[in-house]
Design a protein around this motif. Structure first.
Motif, mmCIF file in Angstrom:
data_model
loop_
_atom_site.group_PDB
_atom_site.id
_atom_site.type_symbol
_atom_site.label_atom_id
_atom_site.label_comp_id
_atom_site.label_asym_id
_atom_site.label_seq_id
_atom_site.Cartn_x
_atom_site.Cartn_y
_atom_site.Cartn_z
ATOM 1 N N ARG A 82 1.271 -1.214 -0.122
ATOM 2 C CA ARG A 82 0.419 -0.011 0.092
ATOM 3 C C ARG A 82 0.842 0.981 -0.159
ATOM 4 O O ARG A 82 0.507 2.345 -0.850
ATOM 5 N N ARG A 83 1.874 1.088 1.227
ATOM 6 C CA ARG A 83 2.781 2.655 0.752
ATOM 7 C C ARG A 83 3.870 2.712 -0.563
ATOM 8 O O ARG A 83 3.528 3.798 -1.052
ATOM 9 N N ILE A 84 4.049 1.612 -1.261
ATOM 10 C CA ILE A 84 4.779 1.996 -2.233
ATOM 11 C C ILE A 84 3.577 2.076 -3.643
ATOM 12 O O ILE A 84 3.728 2.882 -3.926
ATOM 13 N N HIS A 85 2.016 1.240 -3.852
ATOM 14 C CA HIS A 85 0.820 2.005 -4.268
ATOM 15 C C HIS A 85 0.778 3.780 -4.065
ATOM 16 O O HIS A 85 0.939 4.742 -4.690
ATOM 17 N N THR A 86 1.133 4.147 -2.601
ATOM 18 C CA THR A 86 0.988 5.503 -2.624
ATOM 19 C C THR A 86 2.247 6.181 -3.669
ATOM 20 O O THR A 86 1.801 6.985 -3.223
ATOM 21 N N ILE A 87 2.982 5.887 -3.101
ATOM 22 C CA ILE A 87 4.555 6.389 -3.910
ATOM 23 C C ILE A 87 4.093 7.003 -5.379
ATOM 24 O O ILE A 87 4.828 7.679 -5.555
ATOM 25 N N GLU A 88 4.233 5.817 -6.240
ATOM 26 C CA GLU A 88 3.977 6.009 -7.125
ATOM 27 C C GLU A 88 3.160 6.996 -8.033
ATOM 28 O O GLU A 88 3.321 6.629 -9.259
ATOM 29 N N VAL A 89 1.890 6.100 -7.726
ATOM 30 C CA VAL A 89 0.408 7.308 -7.521
ATOM 31 C C VAL A 89 0.952 8.600 -7.696
ATOM 32 O O VAL A 89 0.853 9.197 -8.500
ATOM 33 N N ALA A 90 2.029 9.126 -6.770
ATOM 34 C CA ALA A 90 2.081 10.513 -6.477
ATOM 35 C C ALA A 90 3.450 10.745 -7.605
ATOM 36 O O ALA A 90 3.186 11.740 -8.181
ATOM 37 N N LEU A 91 3.950 10.050 -8.079
ATOM 38 C CA LEU A 91 5.286 10.438 -8.728
ATOM 39 C C LEU A 91 4.848 10.167 -9.947
ATOM 40 O O LEU A 91 4.897 11.377 -11.015
ATOM 41 N N HIS A 92 3.640 9.399 -10.742
ATOM 42 C CA HIS A 92 3.605 9.301 -11.850
ATOM 43 C C HIS A 92 2.663 10.721 -12.324
ATOM 44 O O HIS A 92 2.584 10.576 -13.484
ATOM 45 N N GLN A 93 1.654 10.870 -11.219
ATOM 46 C CA GLN A 93 0.851 12.420 -11.272
ATOM 47 C C GLN A 93 1.768 13.540 -11.429
ATOM 48 O O GLN A 93 1.780 14.435 -12.531
ATOM 49 N N VAL A 94 2.929 14.083 -10.609
ATOM 50 C CA VAL A 94 3.797 15.217 -11.130
ATOM 51 C C VAL A 94 4.830 14.759 -12.272
ATOM 52 O O VAL A 94 4.743 15.413 -12.992
ATOM 53 N N ARG A 95 5.511 13.084 -12.551
ATOM 54 C CA ARG A 95 5.629 13.199 -13.964
ATOM 55 C C ARG A 95 4.810 13.721 -15.263
ATOM 56 O O ARG A 95 5.443 13.666 -15.930
ATOM 57 N N THR A 96 3.528 13.684 -15.111
ATOM 58 C CA THR A 96 2.785 13.705 -16.242
ATOM 59 C C THR A 96 3.021 14.888 -16.504
ATOM 60 O O THR A 96 3.506 15.919 -17.396
ATOM 61 N N LEU A 97 2.604 15.871 -15.508
ATOM 62 C CA LEU A 97 2.867 17.607 -15.316
ATOM 63 C C LEU A 97 3.741 17.703 -15.699
ATOM 64 O O LEU A 97 4.398 19.082 -16.818
ATOM 65 N N TYR A 98 5.326 17.086 -15.524
ATOM 66 C CA TYR A 98 6.261 17.709 -15.079
ATOM 67 C C TYR A 98 6.699 16.740 -17.153
ATOM 68 O O TYR A 98 7.401 17.948 -17.595
ATOM 69 N N LEU A 99 6.350 17.083 -17.197
ATOM 70 C CA LEU A 99 6.736 16.023 -18.992
ATOM 71 C C LEU A 99 5.636 17.293 -19.597
ATOM 72 O O LEU A 99 6.512 17.344 -20.969
ATOM 73 N N GLN A 100 4.278 17.512 -19.548
ATOM 74 C CA GLN A 100 3.780 18.169 -20.298
ATOM 75 C C GLN A 100 4.445 19.980 -20.282
ATOM 76 O O GLN A 100 4.041 20.768 -21.066
ATOM 77 N N THR A 101 5.468 20.376 -19.115
ATOM 78 C CA THR A 101 5.859 21.892 -18.635
ATOM 79 C C THR A 101 7.038 21.717 -19.994
ATOM 80 O O THR A 101 7.711 21.259 -20.095
ATOM 81 N N PRO A 102 6.501 23.405 -20.925
ATOM 82 C CA PRO A 102 7.599 23.105 -21.332
ATOM 83 C C PRO A 102 8.760 23.557 -21.471
ATOM 84 O O PRO A 102 9.145 24.241 -20.409
ATOM 85 N N ASP A 103 10.351 23.951 -21.205
ATOM 86 C CA ASP A 103 11.750 24.198 -21.435
ATOM 87 C C ASP A 103 11.742 25.619 -21.267
ATOM 88 O O ASP A 103 11.061 26.817 -21.587
ATOM 89 N N PRO A 104 12.031 26.143 -19.976
ATOM 90 C CA PRO A 104 11.919 27.254 -19.817
ATOM 91 C C PRO A 104 12.637 28.344 -20.681
ATOM 92 O O PRO A 104 11.968 29.610 -21.133
#
Length: 575
Positions: A82-104
């Motif tokens: 359950r702990r690993i699943h919670t951490i991975e959900v947060a990682l995937h959520q931030v990764r999706t936003l991070y990959l959509q962020t354009p280069d500064p």
């Protein structure tokens, strides 16, 4: 020869190509160097027990991002998944936003990923605080430990995890230092995830994937040609073994070469399968979109991939042991310099000892393979071995007959009392020995019945084919017949038969005419011994009786059925 050199050249070319691709693929990028790990990660997919100062069983496992192990966390076993699943959900959520962020700056430099280690404030009251809305799986006693937050915007941070004392024990540091290490690993992992999705990286991986695929095809082609040569060599050796060689040593050498060829054949098949599996997994690991499939394949084939090499290794070890046994037997046969036809006894003995030795070696290797397989699966074999010892002691009394069978069978084989192919008489049963091992002996009697006798019940044995045999022939003649004339005729017929091309090989010596053996109601009985090759005594005796009957008829000598004392002497003489 050209085909062989071409096959080896293809194999070396494929292995060189595979080695170059793997070496380049394992070259760490800056982000990987920061993480301190290699690209192709073969981390244990299942949780691993962790020894910590706790009453609750604790385990550690990987938290994965894009398929590879980003970091390892520890927790009590019921809460770990359950702990690993919670951490991975947060990682995937931030990764999706991070990959959509354009280069500064639009120059290809990645945008920053914001991480923060926060120390939660102490509780205002002694009441236990309620769980946070983030779905934390950390126990209440650990919620005051450092917490890691991350996000693409410092104003909207997402709680990733709490760094517990179990995580610190896994790193071997305190919780504050463990939080800093985990933060650095997460930051490097996000940079790596963005870099892997850039066109230069993807094009490079496509090129190396194509090169690796060509290398695997060349390796497959070379191994296939080599396997074809080994298969044809096995067929030739099998035909030679079936037809039997000129000498026992040659036969054993051919069996040795067949076992070595069989081991090479299976080893080449294993190598080809491993190259394809390894190459396919390596190609999947080159791209972040497919790396998760590599992890799933490794997890699905986790047990088969461990057991298959063990099974193939045991099989190859058995074949190599067979080749070694045949090699040692060939050395013994070469020291005698005898042919199969010249000493059939040696062939029978070697065949019997080889069968028993091969069976024992197979059982030993299978036992070793079973122990190694259980150990590779994480089973503690020490209690099993101790239990097997206790069971052996408990079964020793009821298994006394089996022990006696084994001991007597060993001495039967060691002393060469009889072997497979011999004709023996035991307990009044005469038959051909078809099978012998440490427990039983099986013979086929004259009526075709298969008789099984435990070795412990075998006592007095009559071997009719040990090294040489002998035909014992009784010839009745009339009392009125000239004995010296009959003896000379019998001796001459035996010498003529011994000089013939067909029967001279079966007869080891000129028939020995012993003389008048007895007087009975049929007349005089003349006894003849003929020393023959093993198991040839019956057909030699039948042929000798046929020839003798023809010769006696030509000489006018009658073999009496019985004596008629009322008949005149002229009728008894047959003249």
């Amino acid at each position: 020869m050209r085909q062989g050199r071409g096959s080896w050249g293809s194999i070396l070319y494929g292995m060189l190509t595979l080695a170059v691709v793997v070496a380049i693929g394992l070259t760490p990028t800056p982000a990987q160097a920061q993480l301190g790990r290699q690209w192709l990660n073969w981390s244990q997919p299942n949780p691993v027990s962790l020894e910590v100062d706790s009453d609750t069983p604790v385990a550690a496992a990987c938290v994965r991002l894009d398929g590879y192990c980003l970091l390892r966390v520890a927790a009590p076993k019921p809460e770990l998944n359950r702990r690993i699943h919670t951490i991975e959900v947060a990682l995937h959520q931030v990764r999706t936003l991070y990959l959509q962020t354009p280069d500064p700056d639009g120059a290809g430099s990645p945008p920053p990923i914001f991480l923060e280690v926060r120390q939660p404030p102490p509780p205002e009251s002694s009441d236990t605080p309620a769980p946070e809305a983030t779905g934390s799986s950390d126990p209440p006693s650990e919620r005051r430990t450092p917490e890691i937050y991350l996000g693409v915007d410092p104003r909207q941070m997402v709680r990733l995890m709490s760094v517990t004392r179990f995580d610190a024990a896994l790193k071997g540091v305190d919780v504050t230092t463990a939080a800093e290490i985990l933060s650095e690993q997460v930051q490097a992992g996000f940079q790596q995830a963005r870099w892997e999705r850039q066109p230069p990286y993807l094009l490079t991986q496509l090129g190396w994937t194509l090169a690796l695929s060509l290398g695997l095809v060349a390796l497959h082609w070379g191994l296939s040609r080599w396997e074809g040569q080994l298969r044809r060599a096995k067929e030739r050796l099998r035909d030679s073994i079936t037809e039997q060689s000129a000498s026992l040593s040659d036969l054993l050498d051919e069996r040795q070469r067949w076992n070595l060829t069989e081991a090479q054949h299976r080893l080449s098949q294993l190598a080809r399968a491993l190259f394809w599996i390894g190459g396919g997994l390596f190609i999947l690991s080159r791209f972040p979109q497919t790396r998760i499939f590599q992890v799933q394949v490794v997890q699905a084939l986790h047990i088969p991939l461990r057991l298959l090499p063990i099974a193939l290794g045991i099989y190859i070890a058995i074949r190599l042991s067979f080749a070694l046994i045949n090699h040692l037997a060939a050395i013994i046969a070469n020291s005698y310099e005898i042919s199969i036809e010249g000493d059939r006894r040696m062939q029978l003995r070697v065949r019997t000892i080889s069968r028993v030795s091969l069976g024992m070696v197979s059982l030993i290797w299978l036992g070793v393979g079973g122990v190694v397989a259980l150990s590779s699966l994480g089973v503690n074999i020490a209690p099993l071995l101790a239990g097997a010892g206790l069971i052996g002691v408990a079964l020793s009394l009821p298994a006394q007959s089996l022990i006696k069978d084994g001991i007597n069978g060993f001495f039967i084989i060691f002393e060469d009392q009889y072997a497979v192919g011999d004709v023996i008489t035991v307990h009044g049963i005469r038959g051909l020995v078809e099978k012998i091992n440490l427990r039983i002996t099986q013979i086929r009697d004259e009526e075709g019945c298969l008789v099984t006798i435990p070795n412990s019940e075998i006592g007095v044995i009559a071997n009719h084919s040990s090294r040489w045999s002998q035909a014992d022939i009784y010839i009745p003649i009339s009392y009125t017949t000239d004995v010296d004339r009959v003896l000379a005729l019998i001796e001459a017929e035996g010498q003529e038969m011994q000089r013939s091309q067909r029967w001279g090989q079966a007869m080891l010596a000129i028939p020995e005419v012993l003389g008048v053996e007895n007087f009975d109601e049929r007349g005089l009985t003349i006894r003849v011994w003929i020393k023959t090759q093993p198991l040839k005594q019956w057909e030699v005796a039948r042929e000798y009786r046929r020839r003798l009957k023809v010769a006696l008829d030509a000489a006018g000598i009658v073999i009496p059925a019985h004596i008629d004392f009322k008949a005149p002497p002229e009728s008894l003489s047959g003249s």
